[in-house]
Design an enzyme around this catalytic site. Structure first.
Site, mmCIF file in Angstrom:
data_model
loop_
_atom_site.group_PDB
_atom_site.id
_atom_site.type_symbol
_atom_site.label_atom_id
_atom_site.label_comp_id
_atom_site.label_asym_id
_atom_site.label_seq_id
_atom_site.Cartn_x
_atom_site.Cartn_y
_atom_site.Cartn_z
ATOM 1 N N GLN A 37 -2.254 -11.980 -5.993
ATOM 2 C CA GLN A 37 -2.878 -11.033 -6.915
ATOM 3 C C GLN A 37 -2.896 -11.605 -8.332
ATOM 4 O OE1 GLN A 37 -0.693 -7.358 -7.148
ATOM 5 N NE2 GLN A 37 -2.411 -6.216 -7.973
ATOM 6 N N TYR A 91 -3.489 -10.613 -11.592
ATOM 7 C CA TYR A 91 -3.622 -9.566 -12.597
ATOM 8 C C TYR A 91 -2.913 -9.956 -13.894
ATOM 9 C CZ TYR A 91 -5.581 -5.851 -9.579
ATOM 10 O OH TYR A 91 -6.385 -5.080 -8.787
ATOM 11 N N SER A 148 2.927 -13.465 -7.315
ATOM 12 C CA SER A 148 3.792 -13.576 -6.141
ATOM 13 C C SER A 148 3.136 -14.407 -5.041
ATOM 14 C CB SER A 148 4.115 -12.188 -5.597
ATOM 15 O OG SER A 148 4.783 -11.415 -6.562
ATOM 16 N N GLU A 163 -1.631 -0.170 -3.376
ATOM 17 C CA GLU A 163 -0.330 -0.831 -3.430
ATOM 18 C C GLU A 163 0.806 0.153 -3.207
ATOM 19 O OE1 GLU A 163 1.935 -4.004 -6.355
ATOM 20 O OE2 GLU A 163 0.555 -2.552 -7.242
ATOM 21 N N SER A 190 5.745 -1.693 -16.088
ATOM 22 C CA SER A 190 7.109 -1.533 -16.608
ATOM 23 C C SER A 190 7.430 -0.067 -16.825
ATOM 24 C CB SER A 190 7.250 -2.290 -17.933
ATOM 25 O OG SER A 190 6.502 -1.640 -18.951
ATOM 26 N N ASN A 191 8.735 0.233 -16.915
ATOM 27 C CA ASN A 191 9.149 1.622 -17.159
ATOM 28 C C ASN A 191 8.504 2.186 -18.413
ATOM 29 O OD1 ASN A 191 10.746 1.534 -14.896
ATOM 30 N ND2 ASN A 191 12.645 2.080 -15.941
ATOM 31 N N GLU A 192 8.394 1.365 -19.446
ATOM 32 C CA GLU A 192 7.817 1.844 -20.703
ATOM 33 C C GLU A 192 6.362 2.256 -20.520
ATOM 34 O OE1 GLU A 192 11.375 -0.490 -21.371
ATOM 35 O OE2 GLU A 192 9.525 -0.936 -20.293
#
Length: 388
Positions: free
Chosen positions: A126, A128, A161, A244, A367-369
């Site tokens: 992927q 991105y 990945s 996903e 990300s969490n943010e």
């Protein structure tokens, strides 16, 4: 029509009969932080699955799948995880690109690319994230221009990945000069085995290298290898992200439960469970795992109804934070012993790898943010964060 329980029994029976001998030694191999383990053997296992019709089970039969319904797909992923079967090597093509091509691809693209995914003859990665466009995908700078009958791609992707094992990459690139943010992007299918493509593995905290940087220097792909209309790649890319976070998440939770059970067993065996604070954290971890499963089921209800809700973003931030905290709990349960590697070759044990690799969970795939901003702005309707 086969019932869900009949289908589950069929999956379980086939796995029990086939995860034997050479394949039986692959149980538990691979997965996040361990993709280097027995890769060739896992590829052979997955091709064995394909020959028996056990890849792409949720795809329509006309594209090589089994046409399994949502509940059957959940049963498949749960049984696969319960059998401790090896981590899949073709999951990016099967779970991300394949459904995207079925939804948005041309008949020619489906005929060319879907059969090799089903047969596990071509692996995908992927394209991105970039150095300045990780969770902020709309900021991508990789560009592509149409040169006769080919797209010419120049730029850099990162955290890609399994790019070093893949033959193809689906790439989000800017195809309209002067465009900004989500406008002017296109979704391209690019072969990696060609001049102008340089794949460089990245060494992680765990010492393994499953992520990569991928450099494109006027790499080429046929003009027909664009999914959707030129400049409309954002819509296609977002659809891929929706695929996903699908039914495989319930199988993921079986792995999480196995990790938690291992932490509990270690706490009992080394006396850490006598500490009331450790017991409290174990109880919280167990409760959190039940919440993860509940939220995943809510998300799948939305998918079944055709209108996925905010549960995907909520679930991502919750399970990522939970998993990172489980790694921290594992280290505290191990105590000082957790700081020491075994003898040569000084490989990490399962708890050490869990602690180190789970640091990435709150970063990759949004990300969490970023997830908090999405939940705040798009779900709760709060004022948007000030931007320059």
């Amino acid at each position: 029509m086969t019932s869900v329980e009949e289908f589950r029994t069929e999956v379980r029976t086939w796995l029990r009969a086939n995860l034997t001998g050479e394949f039986g030694r692959l149980r538990g191999r691979g997965g996040p932080g361990r993709e280097h383990e027995a890769f060739a053997e896992r590829l052979a296992w997955e091709r064995h699955m394909a020959a028996a019709g056990w890849t792409c089970v949720g795809w329509p039969e006309e594209y090589g799948g089994r046409g399994a319904g949502l509940e059957q797909q959940v049963a498949f992923h749960e049984e696969y995880a319960l059998a401790d079967a090896p981590a899949r090597v073709g999951h990016i093509g099967e779970q991300l690109l394949g459904p995207t091509l079925i939804a948005f691809g041309t008949p020619e693209q489906r005929a060319r690319f879907l059969p090799p995914i089903v047969a596990v003859e071509e692996l995908w990665c992927q394209g991105y994230s970039e150095p300045d466009a990780g969770s902020d995908l709309a900021n991508v700078r990789t560009r592509a221009r149409l040169d006769g009958d080919a797209w010419v791609v120049t730029g850099q992707k990162t955290w890609t990945s399994l790019a070093h094992e893949s033959q193809w990459c689906f790439v989000v690139a800017r195809t309209e000069p002067g465009s900004t943010r989500h406008r002017g992007l296109s979704y391209l299918l690019v072969p990696l085995d060609q001049p102008g493509v340089d794949v460089r593995p990245i060494t992680q905290l765990t010492g393994t290298r499953e992520f990569n940087e991928v450099f494109f220097d006027e790499a080429r792909t046929p003009a027909a290898n664009i999914v959707g209309a030129p400049g409309d790649g954002w819509r296609t890319a977002m659809a891929t992200l929706g695929f996903e976070r699908g039914v495989s998440t319930l199988g993921q939770q079986v792995g999480f439960r196995r990790e938690l059970e291992a932490v509990i067993a270690r706490a009992r065996s080394n006396g850490a469970a006598r500490d009331p604070l450790i017991r409290d954290r174990i109880a919280r971890a167990w409760t959190g795992l039940e919440i993860i499963r509940c939220n995943a089921l809510r998300m799948l209800d939305g998918v079944a109804a055709g209108a996925p809700g905010p549960e995907a973003s909520i679930g991502k931030i919750f399970w990522a934070t939970w998993h990172r905290e489980l790694g921290e709990l594992a280290m505290d349960v191990c105590g000082a012993d957790g700081m020491l590697a075994a003898g040569e070759p000084y490989d990490l044990d399962d708890f050490q790898r869990l602690f180190l690799f789970s640091r990435a969970d709150t970063i990759y795939a949004g990300s969490n943010e970023i997830q908090r901003n999405i939940i705040a702005e798009r779900v709760l309707g709060l004022p948007k964060e000030a931007r320059p």
